[in-house]
Design a protein around this motif. Structure first.
Motif, PDB file in Angstrom:
ATOM      1  N   HIS A  70       0.797  -1.222   0.000  1.00 39.06           N
ATOM      2  CA  HIS A  70       0.000   0.000   0.000  1.00 39.06           C
ATOM      3  C   HIS A  70       0.834   1.278   0.000  1.00 39.06           C
ATOM      4  CE1 HIS A  70      -3.399  -2.593   0.447  1.00 39.06           C
ATOM      5  NE2 HIS A  70      -2.930  -3.090   1.588  1.00 39.06           N
ATOM      6  N   GLY A 130       3.475   0.490  -3.237  1.00 36.05           N
ATOM      7  CA  GLY A 130       2.802   0.171  -4.492  1.00 36.05           C
ATOM      8  C   GLY A 130       3.317  -1.067  -5.188  1.00 36.05           C
ATOM      9  N   LYS A 187       3.026  -4.458  -6.638  1.00 32.68           N
ATOM     10  CA  LYS A 187       1.943  -5.328  -7.072  1.00 32.68           C
ATOM     11  C   LYS A 187       2.403  -6.765  -7.327  1.00 32.68           C
ATOM     12  CE  LYS A 187      -0.516  -1.478  -9.268  1.00 32.68           C
ATOM     13  NZ  LYS A 187      -1.504  -1.372  -8.160  1.00 32.68           N
TER      14      LYS A 187
END
Length: 208
Positions: A100, A103, A105
């Protein structure tokens, strides 16, 4: 006269999926509440992949996320089973920060980095793709979701006989503001006939 009464700390239980940004904000708020209210928190996984796995109408992108979303909760569960419940919160903190705040992924990389950051064995990462502890994942998930119903998601909080989904917040209250929100949330949730208060979200979660 000396008061010899011992004040016992109240315990909350918090169910999270590391992927959920709203659960992340709520979890950071709970950390603030612990500083200003007499309470402690036990942390448990729940799984959006379990919750949404059989639902129809999901986009291909979301289906892919739900398939990959098994990895983090499997690894946290394996770590808990093999190294004790005290590793759950630090591992969640590490994964959540990577997902979070940074970032990231790539959930495979998230798992690997989080394990290294909290000093857990790297080989725990293999459980992301194994079903060895899926029964424990589902049991933990069911323990939380059964208290609030299948129509909600993560997070779920239980406190002194009261359980609720959320609250869904987009900013992290600090200090006494965090405490006041906690007081209000627990008070509302304590009414057995109270189910929902809602308004449209006008901003995304903010983690600062």
């Amino acid at each position: 006269m000396t008061d010899t009464t011992v004040s016992s700390s109240n315990k909350a239980d918090f169910w999270f999926d590391p992927l959920c940004p709203f659960a992340w904000v709520t979890s950071r708020w709970i950390g603030e509440v612990e500083k200003v209210r007499d309470m402690s928190v036990d942390w448990h996984v729940m799984s959006l992949s379990v919750l949404n796995g059989d639902k129809e109408g999901m986009s291909e992108e979301y289906k892919s996320l739900m398939e990959r979303g098994w990895g983090p909760v499997r690894v946290i569960t394996a770590a808990r089973e093999l190294h004790g419940s005290d590793v759950v919160k630090p591992l969640y903190d590490a994964m959540g920060t990577l997902i979070h705040h940074e970032g990231n992924k790539d959930l495979t990389e998230v798992v690997q980095k989080a394990l290294a950051q909290v000093g857990l064995p790297a080989e725990l990462a293999k459980f992301a793709d194994q079903t060895s502890y899926d029964a424990q994942v589902r049991a933990s998930h069911d323990a939380g979701i059964s208290q609030v119903g299948q129509e909600v998601g993560t997070p779920v909080v239980a406190f002194n006989g009261t359980a609720f989904f959320g609250p869904v917040i987009t900013r992290i209250p600090r200090g006494e503001e965090a405490g006041r929100l906690w007081d209000a949330t627990v008070e509302l949730a304590s009414f057995p006939y109270f189910f929902e208060i809602k308004r449209s979200r006008t901003e995304s979660p903010q983690f600062d």
